[in-house]
Design an enzyme around this catalytic site. Structure first.
Site, PDB file in Angstrom:
ATOM      1  N   TYR A   1       0.814  -1.213   0.000  1.00 49.38           N
ATOM      2  CA  TYR A   1       0.000   0.000   0.000  1.00 49.38           C
ATOM      3  C   TYR A   1       0.852   1.270   0.000  1.00 49.38           C
ATOM      4  O   TYR A   1       0.379   2.351  -0.350  1.00 49.38           O
ATOM      5  CB  TYR A   1      -0.935   0.035   1.212  1.00 49.38           C
ATOM      6  CG  TYR A   1      -2.008  -1.029   1.213  1.00 49.38           C
ATOM      7  CD1 TYR A   1      -2.314  -1.753   0.062  1.00 49.38           C
ATOM      8  CD2 TYR A   1      -2.709  -1.322   2.369  1.00 49.38           C
ATOM      9  CE1 TYR A   1      -3.292  -2.725   0.070  1.00 49.38           C
ATOM     10  CE2 TYR A   1      -3.699  -2.291   2.390  1.00 49.38           C
ATOM     11  CZ  TYR A   1      -3.981  -2.998   1.233  1.00 49.38           C
ATOM     12  OH  TYR A   1      -4.959  -3.962   1.247  1.00 49.38           O
TER      13      TYR A   1
ATOM     14  N   LYS B   1       3.819 -15.457   2.574  1.00 48.64           N
ATOM     15  CA  LYS B   1       3.776 -16.236   1.329  1.00 48.64           C
ATOM     16  C   LYS B   1       5.212 -16.480   0.863  1.00 48.64           C
ATOM     17  O   LYS B   1       5.600 -16.158  -0.262  1.00 48.64           O
ATOM     18  CB  LYS B   1       2.949 -15.491   0.272  1.00 48.64           C
ATOM     19  CG  LYS B   1       2.561 -16.342  -0.946  1.00 48.64           C
ATOM     20  CD  LYS B   1       1.624 -17.469  -0.600  1.00 48.64           C
ATOM     21  CE  LYS B   1       1.189 -18.190  -1.897  1.00 48.64           C
ATOM     22  NZ  LYS B   1       0.469 -19.442  -1.596  1.00 48.64           N
TER      23      LYS B   1
ATOM     24  N   ASP C   1      -2.746 -18.243   2.131  1.00 50.32           N
ATOM     25  CA  ASP C   1      -3.906 -18.924   1.577  1.00 50.32           C
ATOM     26  C   ASP C   1      -4.399 -20.010   2.525  1.00 50.32           C
ATOM     27  O   ASP C   1      -5.611 -20.181   2.723  1.00 50.32           O
ATOM     28  CB  ASP C   1      -3.610 -19.491   0.181  1.00 50.32           C
ATOM     29  CG  ASP C   1      -2.252 -20.167   0.080  1.00 50.32           C
ATOM     30  OD1 ASP C   1      -1.470 -20.115   1.045  1.00 50.32           O
ATOM     31  OD2 ASP C   1      -1.965 -20.737  -0.987  1.00 50.32           O
TER      32      ASP C   1
ATOM     33  N   ASP D   1      -5.147  -6.963   5.989  1.00 44.14           N
ATOM     34  CA  ASP D   1      -6.388  -6.328   5.559  1.00 44.14           C
ATOM     35  C   ASP D   1      -7.434  -7.387   5.242  1.00 44.14           C
ATOM     36  O   ASP D   1      -8.594  -7.310   5.656  1.00 44.14           O
ATOM     37  CB  ASP D   1      -6.094  -5.465   4.329  1.00 44.14           C
ATOM     38  CG  ASP D   1      -7.230  -4.511   3.984  1.00 44.14           C
ATOM     39  OD1 ASP D   1      -8.264  -4.534   4.674  1.00 44.14           O
ATOM     40  OD2 ASP D   1      -7.074  -3.754   3.013  1.00 44.14           O
TER      41      ASP D   1
ATOM     42  N   ASP E   1     -10.695  -9.103   7.922  1.00 45.82           N
ATOM     43  CA  ASP E   1     -12.103  -9.082   7.520  1.00 45.82           C
ATOM     44  C   ASP E   1     -12.722 -10.470   7.618  1.00 45.82           C
ATOM     45  O   ASP E   1     -13.904 -10.616   7.935  1.00 45.82           O
ATOM     46  CB  ASP E   1     -12.249  -8.539   6.097  1.00 45.82           C
ATOM     47  CG  ASP E   1     -12.231  -7.011   6.057  1.00 45.82           C
ATOM     48  OD1 ASP E   1     -12.087  -6.403   7.127  1.00 45.82           O
ATOM     49  OD2 ASP E   1     -12.342  -6.442   4.971  1.00 45.82           O
TER      50      ASP E   1
END
Length: 369
Positions: free
Chosen positions: A144, A190, A222, A246, A250
């Site tokens: 970001y 990852k 994942d 992020d 959620d």
């Protein structure tokens, strides 16, 4: 005993932000009546509201006001009204600017299942009952904020970049929190395909050498997403980079059945910001039906972290739990048999619960005196 005064910068934002903020401030005013705390606050525009007024998602004046405050309370920013603006002009850019300016590198997102809301989740009760997860998301680095970044008519690019300092400090936050909880940290990355994640994994492992009393596990992002809905109780503290955090936070939020239930805190070396996990929900804005609990619980986090007043924080959290246990709900988490209340009505219930609980405490203290 004289009260400790705190200066708060209030950023209601867009959509339902002003409504849930009003609810949270009403609760905060009630708390100040019973504990040695006083609050002074001033409201400022941010996000879409700031764009409409000043043609900017956040102004220098607002950034400066936040810098001199003891804490910032934020409602929510964004909405379809501003979707077609250039990236640097969108409401969310104001939030990113705020995080960067205040150095809010650590985002804490708890996901605790309220016993009375087990049935509100889309997952089976036996899967989520007892879940208590803290997601520690690195907030001011990663994709970001990395450069270079850009876009033209043929391609677009972003840079996922982390420094050792950024990974070390967020790792320490996670390990310190784990010491206060169940003593377990899961580092999510990852590393099988990303050099930045290989670096992340190695630096977290280096920091862990100073926290031998905390158990460290690793998981690919994942797999972590899958495990959160398969067996969320296996997690205690999750530490991860900005974008992964992020997304995963959620997912943990939806374990509870509604984004409207969960708070968050963004903490830096000198500054702190508290906000609900949910968005602006423009489709219900102005209807007095939004769930204010996430914003109210964010105030409880502020009482705990910034004010260091565990008793006041617990009073708010206990009131929330009591109201939910009595079957009061806003519409999005209501089931058959629940009493559906408006934003303002459920806020009054929480306020009354704080008052009743404090009255009982005072009566008990008088009897024991």
């Amino acid at each position: 005993m004289s009260s400790i005064n705190y200066n708060l910068a209030i950023l209601p934002g867009d959509g339902i932000g002003p409504e849930v903020m009003d609810a949270a401030l009403a609760v905060l005013d009630t708390v100040s009546q019973y504990y040695d705390l006083t609050f002074e606050y001033e409201s400022y525009s941010v996000g879409g509201a700031s764009i409409d007024k000043f043609n900017s998602p956040i102004t220098e004046d607002v950034l400066n006001a936040c810098k001199i405050s003891d804490a910032v309370l934020l409602g929510a920013v964004g909405g379809p009204k501003w979707d077609n603006l250039p990236q640097e002009k969108k409401p969310e850019k104001g939030l990113l600017q705020l995080r960067e300016t205040l150095g809010l590198y650590s985002n804490l997102r708890p996901a605790t299942i309220y016993p009375s809301l087990v049935d509100a989740s889309s997952l089976k009760a036996e899967v989520i009952q007892g879940t208590d997860i803290m997601v520690v998301r690195e907030l001011t680095g990663g994709i970001y904020f990395g450069t270079p970044r850009g876009m033209n008519e043929n391609e677009a690019w972003n840079t996922l970049r982390y420094s050792r300092l950024e990974v070390e400090r967020i790792s320490r936050t996670a390990f310190e929190l784990a010491r206060l909880r169940d003593g377990r940290v899961t580092s999510v990355h990852k590393a099988n395909v990303l050099e930045s994640s290989q670096f992340w994994r190695d630096v977290v492992a280096d920091v862990h050498k100073n926290y031998s009393d905390v158990k460290l596990d690793e998981m690919y992002v994942d797999n972590a997403a899958m495990q959160l809905v398969r067996n969320p109780k296996q997690f205690d503290v999750i530490v991860t980079q900005n974008m992964f955090g992020d997304i995963l936070s959620d997912i943990t939020a939806m374990l509870t059945g509604s984004l409207g239930m969960l708070p968050s805190a963004s903490i830096g070396e000198k500054h702190a910001l508290y906000e609900p996990v949910h968005g602006t929900a423009p489709e219900i804005a102005g209807q007095n039906i939004a769930n204010p609990i996430a914003m109210i619980a964010s105030v409880a986090m502020m009482l705990e972290i910034t004010c260091k007043h565990s008793q006041a924080a617990q009073a708010v959290n206990t009131a929330i739990e009591s109201v939910l246990a009595l079957g009061y709900r806003t519409a999005e988490v209501a089931k058959s048999g629940d009493e559906i209340l408006s934003t303002s009505a459920i806020t009054v219930k929480i306020i009354n619960s704080i008052k009743i609980n404090n009255k009982k405490v005072h009566e008990t203290e008088s009897i024991n005196a």
